[in-house]
Design a protein around this motif. Structure first.
Motif, PDB file in Angstrom:
ATOM      1  N   UNK A 297      -0.211  -7.347   6.336  1.00 52.10           N
ATOM      2  CA  UNK A 297      -0.778  -6.214   7.273  1.00 52.10           C
ATOM      3  C   UNK A 297       0.002  -6.162   8.361  1.00 52.10           C
ATOM      4  N   UNK A 298       0.169  -7.485   9.056  1.00 54.65           N
ATOM      5  CA  UNK A 298       1.236  -7.161  10.414  1.00 54.65           C
ATOM      6  C   UNK A 298       2.640  -6.746  10.167  1.00 54.65           C
ATOM      7  N   UNK A 299       3.143  -6.825   8.663  1.00 56.72           N
ATOM      8  CA  UNK A 299       4.499  -6.195   8.574  1.00 56.72           C
ATOM      9  C   UNK A 299       4.253  -4.749   8.416  1.00 56.72           C
ATOM     10  N   UNK A 300       3.108  -4.183   7.908  1.00 53.67           N
ATOM     11  CA  UNK A 300       2.787  -2.691   7.716  1.00 53.67           C
ATOM     12  C   UNK A 300       2.751  -2.315   9.247  1.00 53.67           C
ATOM     13  N   UNK A 301       1.968  -3.175  10.091  1.00 57.46           N
ATOM     14  CA  UNK A 301       1.624  -2.367  11.386  1.00 57.46           C
ATOM     15  C   UNK A 301       2.787  -2.326  12.273  1.00 57.46           C
ATOM     16  N   UNK A 302       4.017  -3.159  11.888  1.00 61.49           N
ATOM     17  CA  UNK A 302       5.051  -3.106  12.933  1.00 61.49           C
ATOM     18  C   UNK A 302       5.770  -1.608  12.743  1.00 61.49           C
ATOM     19  N   UNK A 303       5.572  -1.070  11.637  1.00 58.17           N
ATOM     20  CA  UNK A 303       6.130   0.168  11.489  1.00 58.17           C
ATOM     21  C   UNK A 303       5.366   1.163  10.806  1.00 58.17           C
ATOM     22  N   UNK A 304       4.122   1.666  11.197  1.00 54.18           N
ATOM     23  CA  UNK A 304       3.188   2.617  10.540  1.00 54.18           C
ATOM     24  C   UNK A 304       3.751   3.804   9.855  1.00 54.18           C
ATOM     25  N   UNK A 306       6.856   3.613   8.314  1.00 56.88           N
ATOM     26  CA  UNK A 306       8.065   3.221   7.799  1.00 56.88           C
ATOM     27  C   UNK A 306       7.744   3.558   5.999  1.00 56.88           C
ATOM     28  N   UNK A 307       6.631   3.816   5.845  1.00 56.64           N
ATOM     29  CA  UNK A 307       6.445   4.189   4.185  1.00 56.64           C
ATOM     30  C   UNK A 307       5.733   5.583   4.164  1.00 56.64           C
ATOM     31  N   UNK A 352      -0.185   8.800   7.219  1.00 59.72           N
ATOM     32  CA  UNK A 352       1.125   9.491   6.785  1.00 59.72           C
ATOM     33  C   UNK A 352       0.689  10.934   6.247  1.00 59.72           C
ATOM     34  N   UNK A 353      -0.441  11.169   5.904  1.00 61.14           N
ATOM     35  CA  UNK A 353      -0.993  12.474   5.133  1.00 61.14           C
ATOM     36  C   UNK A 353      -1.160  13.438   5.963  1.00 61.14           C
ATOM     37  N   UNK A 354      -1.947  12.873   7.091  1.00 64.57           N
ATOM     38  CA  UNK A 354      -2.237  13.900   8.402  1.00 64.57           C
ATOM     39  C   UNK A 354      -1.814  13.296   9.743  1.00 64.57           C
TER      40      UNK A 354
END
Length: 425
Positions: A297-304, A306-307, A352-354
């Protein structure tokens, strides 16, 4: 008059009563934290060997699809051997246990620790909380009742649970909230703070010990969130409700998936089969859906950003399914940390959707909703959701969002099974 009578019947404890509990509480908290650190460190070292050194030596991609299949199947075989052959069989069926762990015989504990470390290193989507709490509770009761024969067993259980929870989350606040929630259903003598005095000390000792040793942090360092607006309130309510519904889907599926693996009847069939299913899920969701989920989750949060929304949605569903399979086929572990990953991926999917959904609002609300469904612990869910996003403005939103989410989960089955395989309520 009635109030005066109640106060006379349940007097508050004196300092002379509470002070003798302080030293045992601090010792239990410190030892509980060190056991968690020891198992986690051993698992991290083994994970490094299995997922980096070994594939590099063999010339295989570290997180290639074939290697994920091999490792998860091998982890199922290794844990299956422990459950089958090691004395105590690594404790009771993990589908029947939660944070309120049973007191286990000493012969069970080595196998349970070994199965937990292998699971953490091998990649299944479970955390260390349930088995580590069970080990610490059992050790505290074993040593405490011998050292102080007159002390009630329940007191040692509360100290070990609080010390471990304080260590898991790096703060005694989580321990105090969970103990307070447990005491709410009991008739306790005296005032609430008298009852949580020793557990709070144990939780503080556990949190300080792990902070000095490894300095954990739950802050995801998401983009700063200021004052909430009406749009933020709507987003938090909707995302939390969606998280609660997704979590309840897993809760309702739990007895059926557990029953399907149970028909294999032997740990050397159940766990390797679960490993193969987890390998297929990892191939679909990618390497971020492996392991307990905190580093991921830390990796996801570094680039919100990025996906894409579709990728976040895939990770959300895959991680939910992986948690369900791992908990159903016999891997020893808890569900809090993978549920946090699910809520984080869900919240970032909403962002990402909204684009108007702030990442901090989406993540906190998603974690809140999923944890309410999976744990059915309101204070714990609010606490974890809040500490991921260090912002005073998020607290009011979470309190409001928790209300409709709680209405969706209360009175429904828990993600825990009875001995007959039916859901507990």
């Amino acid at each position: 008059m009635a109030q005066d009578s109640a106060e006379q019947a349940s007097p508050a404890a004196t300092a002379r009563t509470l002070l003798p509990t302080l030293v045992p509480a601090l010792l239990v908290g410190m030892v509980a934290s060190l056991i968690l650190v020891g198992v986690s460190t051993a698992a991290e070292q083994l994970q490094y060997v299995l997922w980096q050194n070994l594939p590099d030596a063999l010339g295989v991609g570290r997180y290639s699809v074939p290697w994920m299949f091999v490792m998860l199947f091998a982890t199922g075989v290794a844990v299956g051997l422990v459950v089958w052959k090691v004395p105590g069989h690594a404790g009771p069926d993990p589908a029947s246990t939660g944070l309120d762990a049973p007191v286990l015989p000493p012969t069970v504990l080595p196998g349970l620790l070994l199965a937990t470390a292998l699971m953490l290193a091998g990649g299944p989507s479970l955390g260390p909380e349930n088995p580590i709490i069970a080990v610490n509770v059992s050790l505290a009761v074993l040593v405490g009742t011998r050292a102080f024969p007159g002390a009630p067993e329940r007191g040692w259980v509360a100290l070990a649970e609080a010390g471990t929870i304080g260590a898991l989350f790096g703060t005694p606040v989580a321990a105090a909230l969970i103990i307070s929630e447990a005491l709410a259903g009991e008739r306790t003598k005296g005032q609430l703070w008298d009852s949580v005095f020793a557990p709070l000390a144990a939780g503080a000792a556990g949190a300080l010990t792990i902070t000095l040793v490894s300095r954990p942090s739950f802050d995801l360092h998401l983009p700063p969130f200021g004052q909430p607006g009406w749009g933020d309130l709507l987003a938090s309510v909707v995302v939390a409700a969606v998280g609660a519904v997704l979590g309840m889907c897993v809760v309702y599926a739990f007895p059926f998936v557990h029953g399907a693996f149970g028909r294999l009847r032997h740990p050397m069939l159940m766990l390797p089969a679960g490993g193969l299913v987890l390998g297929a899920l990892a191939a679909l969701g990618g390497q971020l859906t492996l392991f307990k989920g905190l580093d991921q989750i830390a990796e996801l949060a570094r680039d919100p950003d990025g996906w894409s929304a579709g990728e976040f949605a895939t990770m959300t569903v895959v991680k939910l399914a992986a948690m369900l399979v791992a908990a159903s086929c016999g891997f020893r572990g808890g569900r809090i940390f993978p549920a946090v990953f699910v809520g984080t991926a869900l919240g970032l999917c909403a962002h990402a959707l909204v684009s108007g959904v702030h990442p901090a609002v989406g993540v906190a609300a998603g974690v809140l909703g999923v944890l309410l469904a999976v744990t059915r612990q309101g204070w714990l869910s609010l606490f974890v959701a809040a500490v991921l996003v260090v912002s005073p403005g998020i607290l009011a939103l979470l309190c409001v969002a928790s209300l409709p989410a709680w209405l969706l989960v209360t009175g429904r089955p828990f993600m825990r099974l009875r001995a007959d395989g039916t859901s507990a309520r």
